[in-house]
Design a protein around this motif. Structure first.
Motif, PDB file in Angstrom:
ATOM      1  N   THR A   1      -4.432   0.418   7.218  1.00 46.55           N
ATOM      2  CA  THR A   1      -3.862  -0.891   6.885  1.00 46.55           C
ATOM      3  C   THR A   1      -3.879  -1.879   8.051  1.00 46.55           C
ATOM      4  O   THR A   1      -3.620  -3.061   7.849  1.00 46.55           O
TER       5      THR A   1
ATOM      6  N   GLY B   1     -11.111   7.822   4.018  1.00 44.57           N
ATOM      7  CA  GLY B   1      -9.986   7.677   3.106  1.00 44.57           C
ATOM      8  C   GLY B   1      -9.418   8.971   2.576  1.00 44.57           C
ATOM      9  O   GLY B   1      -8.588   8.950   1.674  1.00 44.57           O
TER      10      GLY B   1
ATOM     11  N   MET C   1      -4.756   5.874   4.274  1.00 42.71           N
ATOM     12  CA  MET C   1      -5.345   4.569   3.965  1.00 42.71           C
ATOM     13  C   MET C   1      -5.058   3.618   5.109  1.00 42.71           C
ATOM     14  O   MET C   1      -3.907   3.339   5.429  1.00 42.71           O
TER      15      MET C   1
ATOM     16  N   ALA D   1      -9.183   3.935  -1.508  1.00 49.70           N
ATOM     17  CA  ALA D   1      -9.260   2.629  -0.849  1.00 49.70           C
ATOM     18  C   ALA D   1     -10.593   1.963  -1.159  1.00 49.70           C
ATOM     19  O   ALA D   1     -11.630   2.626  -1.222  1.00 49.70           O
TER      20      ALA D   1
ATOM     21  N   VAL E   1       0.842  -1.195   0.000  1.00 51.40           N
ATOM     22  CA  VAL E   1       0.000   0.000   0.000  1.00 51.40           C
ATOM     23  C   VAL E   1       0.878   1.247   0.000  1.00 51.40           C
ATOM     24  O   VAL E   1       0.622   2.206  -0.740  1.00 51.40           O
TER      25      VAL E   1
ATOM     26  N   MET F   1      -5.734  11.789  -1.859  1.00 56.62           N
ATOM     27  CA  MET F   1      -6.424  10.754  -1.098  1.00 56.62           C
ATOM     28  C   MET F   1      -7.947  10.933  -1.225  1.00 56.62           C
ATOM     29  O   MET F   1      -8.532  11.857  -0.668  1.00 56.62           O
ATOM     30  N   ASN F   2      -8.535  10.065  -2.006  1.00 60.53           N
ATOM     31  CA  ASN F   2      -9.995  10.028  -2.204  1.00 60.53           C
ATOM     32  C   ASN F   2     -10.579  11.423  -2.430  1.00 60.53           C
ATOM     33  O   ASN F   2     -11.461  11.870  -1.685  1.00 60.53           O
TER      34      ASN F   2
END
Length: 468
Positions: free
Chosen positions: A215, A209, A213, A79, A63, A460-461
């Protein structure tokens, strides 16, 4: 259909990153139309916006590698868990890379003595509870869907057990996350409390997200109750049922679940499940504790319900009978689909203070009738959260427009009652227009400042939560 805004595409960067990731991941990077369509949004009326590629990651390091490549070329990265979110969370309005975390599905550690565990984001709540069962433990958050724990954390999910066990924000102790530059952080230890610095765990829970992200997740667990009792009671109106809920909460009865179904939904469930329930509003409850405790709780509820005008009260502690009592709730979605063949269900999720619950639900029923919409109501009544599930013909432009107007009206109603436009589904794309109305421009401005500081290139998103 809900039209989601598109964002400018970085064509050169996207092409470069797809090439880089193809070299590293080989067949685990997919660019076929059908798989990209699957990883755009499919579970609501918001239009599907496809990513340019889907990568199946298998470790935190992978990732991190993906995010570093995207950061270097300013390419969006989104994500993806199981795709069950309802507000366009996994759409790709600027294209980019969808990171499918479903293969990161290991329960890494269970600390039974501390009532916690550490899991990868692709573990589903059902898989975790299967893993825990022989240790006498369970994870209580139940949003209904077969959701991944990473997605549940990112959207701050809750569900039917929230009245007793809280939501995801109450049950996440710590997170590991990959940040927008590819760096890996851990937000906290396993300690049950801490005063050490900013609460980054709570910042990441519900961030959808847009900040990093997830994990790994360290989760709070519960012991499986010694005894469980279920109860069911019918009421002459939604208002009376809702007032009974308020009486239960004010009395301090420790219910684990308390679900409301309106008369339209009960009628649909009778037809679908071959039941013979009175076709009036219904409350379904569950109590957890010792055998004596749950028996006393069920008896107390029966008295409270009778005082408020409830009828047909039933309670049981045996598993088979409990399942029968709860069958109406479990079959609700499929019952609505059968009642309206060919139509699509749009689930709302407002939440109001419990003292306004009866007023809000009654108003929602009346408004749907006024607008000629079939919108059965089911509520996680114990915390003031309810869903009006509008069943609409997506080919009927007028009905789609009326549904959109109803959703807007309902969001505004909840906010006007000092409630929220989203009790558990999140903001995503669908609820973005209501965030400033609910929280104010100053508060949303602080959110924007945090986003800009952590993710200055907005990879990010992008296009989620924050207004343009």
């Amino acid at each position: 259909m809900g039209h989601a805004a598109t964002l400018p595409r970085n064509e050169e960067g996207i092409a470069t990153v797809v090439g880089i990731l193809k070299q590293q991941f080989g067949e685990r990077l997919q660019t076929g139309h059908s798989i990209r369509e699957q990883h755009g949004h499919t579970t609501t009326w918001i239009e599907n916006q496809l990513p340019d590629a889907v990568v199946f990651a298998q470790s935190t390091q992978e990732v991190s590698d993906i995010v570093k490549a995207c950061a270097a070329h300013k390419v969006p990265v989104i994500a993806y868990g199981t795709g069950t979110s309802l507000e366009g969370h996994v759409n790709a309005p600027a294209g980019g890379i969808s990171v499918d975390l479903s293969q990161m599905d290991q329960v890494l550690e269970v600390n039974a003595g501390d009532l916690d565990c550490r899991v990868q984001p692709g573990v589903t709540r059902e898989a975790l509870n299967t893993h825990l069962r022989d240790q006498g433990l369970f994870f209580p958050i139940d949003p209904g869907a077969t959701a991944s724990l990473g997605g549940m954390t990112a959207t701050r999910a809750s569900g039917t057990n929230a009245v007793r066990y809280g939501t995801m924000k109450d049950n996440v102790l710590s997170l590991e996350a990959v940040m927008p530059d590819g760096a890996v952080i851990r937000t906290a230890s396993r300690a049950r409390k801490s005063s050490a610095g900013y609460d980054l765990t709570r910042l990441m829970v519900g961030s959808e997200g847009t900040l990093g992200m997830i994990t790994e997740i360290t989760l709070r667990l519960q012991g499986i109750p010694e005894a469980i009792s279920a109860a069911r009671c019918s009421f002459p109106s939604v208002e009376v049922a809702s007032k009974t809920v308020m009486a239960v909460i004010q009395y301090g009865l420790p219910v684990a679940r308390i679900e409301l179904m309106d008369a339209q939904l009960v009628k649909a469930v009778n037809a679908y499940s071959k039941l013979s329930l009175p076709e009036t509003p219904l409350l379904l409850l569950e109590f957890h504790g010792s055998e004596a405790g749950v028996a006393e709780q069920a008896e107390t509820f029966g008295m409270l319900a009778e005082e408020e005008g409830g009828t047909g009260y039933e309670a049981t502690a045996t598993l088979e009978e409990r399942n029968k009592l709860w069958q109406a709730r479990h079959d609700a979605y499929w019952a609505m689909i059968q009642a309206c063949p060919g139509r699509k269900g749009i689930a709302t999720d407002v939440c109001v203070p419990i003292s306004r619950f009866a007023e809000a639900v009654t108003a929602a029923e009346a408004k749907a009738t006024e607008m000629n919409l079939f919108a059965p109501i089911v509520g996680h009544a114990g915390d003031g959260n309810f869903h009006a599930s509008i069943m609409i013909d997506m080919e009927d432009a007028d009905e789609v427009a009326r549904a959109g107007a109803f959703v807007s009206w309902l969001n505004e109603l909840a906010i006007s009652m000092d409630g929220t436009c989203t009790g558990e589904h999140g903001i995503g794309q669908g609820k973005r227009p209501y965030l400033i109305k609910e929280l104010g421009a100053g508060t949303v401005g602080i959110m924007g400042a945090i986003k800009s500081a952590i993710d200055p290139d907005n990879i990010m998103n992008p296009g989620k939560i924050l207004p343009e």
